[in-house]
Design a protein around this motif. Structure first.
Motif, PDB file in Angstrom:
ATOM      1  N   PRO A 147      25.854  20.897   9.294  1.00  0.00           N
ATOM      2  CA  PRO A 147      25.199  20.561   8.028  1.00  0.00           C
ATOM      3  C   PRO A 147      25.952  20.968   6.771  1.00  0.00           C
ATOM      4  N   PHE A 148      26.887  21.908   6.888  1.00  0.00           N
ATOM      5  CA  PHE A 148      27.580  22.396   5.694  1.00  0.00           C
ATOM      6  C   PHE A 148      29.064  22.567   5.985  1.00  0.00           C
ATOM      7  N   HIS A 149      29.849  22.609   4.928  1.00  0.00           N
ATOM      8  CA  HIS A 149      31.242  23.041   5.040  1.00  0.00           C
ATOM      9  C   HIS A 149      31.509  24.025   3.901  1.00  0.00           C
ATOM     10  N   LEU A 150      32.352  25.002   4.181  1.00  0.00           N
ATOM     11  CA  LEU A 150      32.561  26.105   3.236  1.00  0.00           C
ATOM     12  C   LEU A 150      33.908  26.024   2.525  1.00  0.00           C
ATOM     13  N   ILE A 151      34.556  24.899   2.627  1.00  0.00           N
ATOM     14  CA  ILE A 151      35.763  24.591   1.853  1.00  0.00           C
ATOM     15  C   ILE A 151      36.790  25.714   2.027  1.00  0.00           C
ATOM     16  N   GLY A 152      37.291  26.271   0.921  1.00  0.00           N
ATOM     17  CA  GLY A 152      38.358  27.256   1.013  1.00  0.00           C
ATOM     18  C   GLY A 152      37.978  28.552   1.691  1.00  0.00           C
ATOM     19  N   LEU A 153      36.690  28.836   1.785  1.00  0.00           N
ATOM     20  CA  LEU A 153      36.264  30.064   2.455  1.00  0.00           C
ATOM     21  C   LEU A 153      36.616  30.046   3.942  1.00  0.00           C
ATOM     22  N   GLU A 154      36.813  28.856   4.501  1.00  0.00           N
ATOM     23  CA  GLU A 154      37.126  28.718   5.924  1.00  0.00           C
ATOM     24  C   GLU A 154      38.610  28.476   6.195  1.00  0.00           C
ATOM     25  N   LEU A 155      39.419  28.416   5.171  1.00  0.00           N
ATOM     26  CA  LEU A 155      40.811  28.016   5.333  1.00  0.00           C
ATOM     27  C   LEU A 155      41.602  28.943   6.248  1.00  0.00           C
ATOM     28  N   GLY A 156      41.178  30.194   6.363  1.00  0.00           N
ATOM     29  CA  GLY A 156      41.880  31.145   7.217  1.00  0.00           C
ATOM     30  C   GLY A 156      41.971  30.707   8.663  1.00  0.00           C
ATOM     31  N   VAL A 157      41.082  29.837   9.099  1.00  0.00           N
ATOM     32  CA  VAL A 157      41.151  29.331  10.466  1.00  0.00           C
ATOM     33  C   VAL A 157      42.438  28.526  10.660  1.00  0.00           C
ATOM     34  N   SER A 158      42.799  27.715   9.662  1.00  0.00           N
ATOM     35  CA  SER A 158      44.057  26.969   9.752  1.00  0.00           C
ATOM     36  C   SER A 158      45.259  27.901   9.745  1.00  0.00           C
ATOM     37  N   VAL A 159      45.251  28.882   8.864  1.00  0.00           N
ATOM     38  CA  VAL A 159      46.368  29.824   8.776  1.00  0.00           C
ATOM     39  C   VAL A 159      46.565  30.535  10.114  1.00  0.00           C
ATOM     40  N   ALA A 160      45.463  31.004  10.702  1.00  0.00           N
ATOM     41  CA  ALA A 160      45.555  31.708  11.982  1.00  0.00           C
ATOM     42  C   ALA A 160      45.976  30.774  13.104  1.00  0.00           C
ATOM     43  N   SER A 161      45.436  29.566  13.133  1.00  0.00           N
ATOM     44  CA  SER A 161      45.779  28.619  14.188  1.00  0.00           C
ATOM     45  C   SER A 161      47.268  28.277  14.160  1.00  0.00           C
ATOM     46  N   ILE A 162      47.792  28.076  12.969  1.00  0.00           N
ATOM     47  CA  ILE A 162      49.220  27.771  12.827  1.00  0.00           C
ATOM     48  C   ILE A 162      50.066  28.987  13.178  1.00  0.00           C
ATOM     49  N   GLY A 163      49.710  30.134  12.602  1.00  0.00           N
ATOM     50  CA  GLY A 163      50.540  31.318  12.754  1.00  0.00           C
ATOM     51  C   GLY A 163      50.519  31.926  14.142  1.00  0.00           C
ATOM     52  N   LEU A 164      49.400  31.785  14.843  1.00  0.00           N
ATOM     53  CA  LEU A 164      49.241  32.437  16.142  1.00  0.00           C
ATOM     54  C   LEU A 164      49.422  31.494  17.325  1.00  0.00           C
ATOM     55  N   ARG A 165      49.024  30.241  17.155  1.00  0.00           N
ATOM     56  CA  ARG A 165      49.063  29.289  18.267  1.00  0.00           C
ATOM     57  C   ARG A 165      50.021  28.133  18.045  1.00  0.00           C
ATOM     58  N   ARG A 166      50.553  28.034  16.847  1.00  0.00           N
ATOM     59  CA  ARG A 166      51.384  26.886  16.472  1.00  0.00           C
ATOM     60  C   ARG A 166      50.626  25.573  16.659  1.00  0.00           C
ATOM     61  N   GLU A 167      49.340  25.609  16.334  1.00  0.00           N
ATOM     62  CA  GLU A 167      48.492  24.422  16.469  1.00  0.00           C
ATOM     63  C   GLU A 167      47.895  24.055  15.117  1.00  0.00           C
ATOM     64  N   PRO A 168      47.958  22.768  14.728  1.00  0.00           N
ATOM     65  CA  PRO A 168      47.300  22.345  13.492  1.00  0.00           C
ATOM     66  C   PRO A 168      45.795  22.200  13.691  1.00  0.00           C
TER      67      PRO A 168
END
Length: 445
Positions: A330-351
């Protein structure tokens, strides 16, 4: 499901993910508010055209002033502080940075930043969905060839939709439709920065006091932002737009399975595997019951009698046949959730979503009758809105991409509601953005 524990392990080992943010506007500030609370992250630099604004943004979201005094990137790396600068190329080139976050919103700047990341071996999170809609398929291809990760930004709706599509397919379901909710009426396509606030129930003075940008907010209202975001989803998820673009049907969450299915089965879709945006308003302006204005959804098919029975046993809302069901957030938190992308890229090399092919495009479409000699003002402005269409149709028609319809002059008049063509405008054929886009178009011609 273990990104946080992986971040904690990196923090314990002192092997932090070194991040640089380009653009300290609203989205960037929302990420900054969370980055300081996230283990395993070192915000090495913030690059902005106005470093003083960047500093104010950091202080405004709670960063201690004593962490913002680094005088160089090397000092920031050694001290654990953050360097503030307007020299974006130097930030991308620096050995002190592992991951770049582009939160600029400029298509031309986004293309330049991705190509610089390819050159210098930096992963990139593309908050800049405007650049992705203009040239994302080729940007993602260049990134793969360079051995870096190019990723849509988690927290923005396209990446959240990509996640839902991936969930459904990984569970063995056919994805029938995917998209998001918004506030839409057909008249909004003609909205301009002068009329936008009345649709939000605000006066210009209230909006100004809140620091709200009229052209940016108008791009959400006039259908442009929806088209841009659905182009990103189309290109990342193997879903395609309808030939006529987005229909914005009024639809609440309880009607997703009933309406977001093929016309042959009593729904609204022209085909299976379609992107679509639903409106929180009925066409007469009444609010839709249990709308999804801020959220995202996916509809999917059962595919067998057994799964249809499971849908019923576990209380899923389906259409009358029991074949189609849906999930939504029902909602999205925009930039508050961006850390998921940073972690996914940095730790798993996954977009968290990236274009795999070119399927959807956004073309500049006249808001009113436009005259020869007029200057176009781009996304959310007074002259054009963005319309989604299949990429093949865009290239075959010679249509002008929305991302290049800013500060270019018309060579011919264009009727209201008509898409503009490359031949209608004077563009700088030598600009990097134009040449890059033309290179991508050549792949479909």
């Amino acid at each position: 499901m273990n990104l946080h524990s992986m971040l904690e392990a990196r923090a314990a080992e002192g092997k932090l993910l070194r991040v640089a943010l380009i653009g300290a506007g609203k989205f960037g500030s929302m990420y900054l508010s969370q980055a300081r609370r996230t283990p395993g992250i070192h915000l090495v630099a913030v690059a902005d055209l106005d470093p003083a604004r960047a500093k104010a943004a950091l202080l405004g979201v709670g960063w201690p002033a004593d962490r913002l005094g680094a005088q160089s990137l090397d000092e920031a790396r050694r001290s654990g502080g953050t360097f503030l600068t307007d020299d974006t190329p130097a930030v991308i080139a620096s050995d002190a940075v592992d991951i770049v976050v582009d939160a600029t919103g400029s298509p031309a700047a986004g293309i330049a930043h991705v190509l610089a990341c390819c050159k210098h071996g930096k992963h990139i999170v593309m908050v800049n969905v405007e650049a992705d809609a203009l040239a994302g398929p080729l940007l993602a291809k260049k990134a793969r060839e360079a051995g870096i990760v190019y990723s849509l930004a988690y927290g923005d709706q396209p990446a959240l939709i990509c996640e839902m599509v991936d969930w459904a397919r990984t569970a063995g379901f056919e994805v029938v439709a995917a998209g998001k909710g918004t506030k839409y009426l057909p008249a909004y396509h003609a909205s301009t920065p002068d009329t936008v606030w009345q649709h939000y129930g605000l006066c210009a003075e209230e909006a100004q006091a809140g620091g709200m940008n009229a052209q940016m907010f108008n791009s959400f209202l006039d259908g442009t932002k929806s088209a841009i975001e659905m182009a990103a989803v189309s290109n990342a998820c193997g879903l395609t737009p309808a030939e006529d673009g987005l229909a914005f049907p009024p639809c609440g969450v309880d009607d997703l399975a009933r309406l977001l299915k093929p016309r042959a089965d009593g729904g609204l879709l022209t085909h299976r595997g379609q992107v679509e945006v639903i409106s929180c308003l009925e066409r007469d302006g009444r609010p839709v019951f249990r709308d999804l204005r801020w959220g995202v959804y996916v509809t999917f098919a059962a595919g067998s009698d057994y799964v249809r029975r499971c849908f019923k046993e576990y209380g899923l809302v389906t259409d009358a046949s029991g074949e189609y069901s849906s999930m939504y957030k029902p909602f999205h938190l925009i930039g508050l959730e961006l850390g998921v992308s940073v972690a996914s890229i940095g730790l798993r090399r996954e977009p968290t979503g990236a274009a795999t092919a070119w399927r959807g495009d956004v073309v500049a479409t006249a808001k009113r009758a436009l005259r020869e000699g007029e200057l176009l003002d781009g996304e959310g402005g007074f002259t054009v809105f963005g319309k989604l269409m299949p990429a093949a149709a865009s290239v075959a028609g010679g249509y002008l991409p929305l991302g290049l319809a800013h500060r270019v002059r018309l060579r011919s008049s264009v009727a209201a509601g008509q898409p503009l063509r490359w031949s209608d405008v004077d563009v700088d054929a030598r600009s990097q953005a134009v040449m890059f886009r033309r290179e991508m178009e050549a792949s479909l011609s």
